[in-house]
Design an enzyme around this catalytic site. Sequence first.
Site, short mmCIF file in Angstrom:
data_model
loop_
_atom_site.label_atom_id
_atom_site.label_comp_id
_atom_site.label_asym_id
_atom_site.label_seq_id
_atom_site.Cartn_x
_atom_site.Cartn_y
_atom_site.Cartn_z
N SER A 118 -10.23 19.17 -8.90
CA SER A 118 -9.21 19.49 -7.90
C SER A 118 -8.97 18.36 -6.92
O SER A 118 -8.03 18.42 -6.14
CB SER A 118 -9.69 20.66 -7.03
OG SER A 118 -9.83 21.81 -7.76
N HIS A 139 -4.84 18.68 -14.11
CA HIS A 139 -5.18 19.63 -13.06
C HIS A 139 -4.36 20.92 -13.23
O HIS A 139 -3.20 20.99 -12.82
CB HIS A 139 -4.93 18.99 -11.68
CG HIS A 139 -5.34 19.86 -10.54
ND1 HIS A 139 -4.74 19.81 -9.32
CD2 HIS A 139 -6.30 20.82 -10.45
CE1 HIS A 139 -5.30 20.70 -8.52
NE2 HIS A 139 -6.25 21.32 -9.18
N GLU A 151 -0.85 19.28 -12.95
CA GLU A 151 -0.70 17.92 -12.41
C GLU A 151 -1.33 16.94 -13.39
O GLU A 151 -2.44 17.18 -13.87
CB GLU A 151 -1.42 17.79 -11.06
CG GLU A 151 -0.64 18.30 -9.88
CD GLU A 151 -1.36 18.06 -8.56
OE1 GLU A 151 -0.80 17.35 -7.70
OE2 GLU A 151 -2.48 18.59 -8.38
N ASN A 189 -3.26 19.98 -3.79
CA ASN A 189 -4.36 20.28 -2.86
C ASN A 189 -4.33 19.43 -1.59
O ASN A 189 -4.92 19.82 -0.57
CB ASN A 189 -5.71 20.16 -3.56
CG ASN A 189 -5.91 21.32 -4.51
OD1 ASN A 189 -5.36 22.41 -4.31
ND2 ASN A 189 -6.70 21.12 -5.56
#
Length: 290
Positions: A118, A139, A151, A189
């Site tokens: 992450s 991701h 991602e 994130n």
Amino acid sequence: MVQHVGIIGAGQMGNGIAHVFAVAGYDVLLSDINEEALNKAKAKIEINLQRQVSKGLITADVAAAAQSRITTTTGLDGFGEVDLAIEAATENEQVKIAIFKELCPKLKPEAILATNTSSISITRLASTTDRPEKFIGLHFMNPVPVMKLVELIRGIATSEETYHTAEIFIEKIGKLTANSEDFPAFIVNRLLLPMINEAIYTLYEGVGSVESIDKAMRLGANHPMGPLQLADFIGLDTCLSIMQVLYEGLADTKYRPCPLLVKYVEAGWIGRKVGRGFYDYRGDEPVPTR
Ligand SMILES: CC(=O)CC(=O)SCCNC(=O)CCNC(=O)[C@H](O)C(C)(C)COP(=O)(O)OP(=O)(O)OC[C@H]1O[C@@H](n2cnc3c(N)ncnc32)[C@H](O)[C@@H]1OP(=O)(O)O
Ligand SMILES: NC(=O)C1=CN([C@@H]2O[C@H](COP(=O)(O)OP(=O)(O)OC[C@H]3O[C@@H](n4cnc5c(N)ncnc54)[C@H](OP(=O)(O)O)[C@@H]3O)[C@@H](O)[C@H]2O)C=CC1
């Protein structure tokens, strides 16, 4: 050609990733150090496949075929067969590096190695492997069977061929990609976790209760889940690890993890996966814990 996929870590992300690959027709080898995690993952995949059948998203035959394509193991020996290995173990750099050290000698030389981290530097993780040019960040978002995005993150050494193969592959499983450069916590994130951390500060400073903070963001900003509910859903251990990567990687106090988040993690109240976080999930309805 990617046909056989190996996944290391059978937690909430590992089981979701196994699920979507199996539905898309790939053979999946799912590994975890913990036999119980594998049993839970198989049960969760079955429930989630049935959920998709009952919503009319897939047929019962597709669900049954998907289940039969997933095999599980507590070791890494079967990974010599895989074309793509995806690491989805706990968000801890040392854990991931130890996995790569054991895994790399078992992989085919041409196999692509991906991580679902992450937040941790793809370049740094790649440098601990024997194949930085075949290493990439993939991701996935939680819950994997529902969320559209993956991602894609290149490390400094990731080859164009690896990136291109990964991109095509993600499209084949019906997901959409967004490219992120390799900086702490990438795009989703970098934006989402400071919001969640700020929601925890809002609770810590007494601006609102657990329920009013979540209600405010659900109804006032149209978020599908309130930020504290989402933090519990992600896992407070993972949220804290991501904030630490942002704080250390960007050296800016605006990313300081809220002390209340640290306290919950220290208590082992890390959210849905253990039955308690900002809410207690052990009864019929979630009850706020503050
Ligand atoms: C931390 C990171 O590195 C990156 C991230 O992933 S950040 C997190 C990104 N994800 C989000 O922001 C999710 C926000 N929430 C949502 O979009 C929605 O609430 C949701 C899609 C999760 C659920 O939508 P909904 O309309 O309420 O669906 P519903 O059918 O009622 O789902 C409720 C439950 O099913 C799960 N779910 C639904 N369909 C699912 C499926 N096919 N597979 C797995 N889980 C599924 C939900 O997570 C939830 O779990 P519980 O059963 O444990 O309660
Ligand atoms: N939660 C989220 O919303 C998202 C998480 N991610 C990332 O995905 C990864 C996994 O997260 P998540 O699934 O939530 O975490 P979980 O805690 O649900 O699962 C992690 C799993 O990895 C296992 N594990 C730990 N060490 C090893 C090892 N050496 N070999 C094999 N398995 C191991 C754990 O076993 P044990 O429990 O016994 O330690 C556990 O079963 C993390 O990098 C996280 O940052 C990415 C997107 C979203």
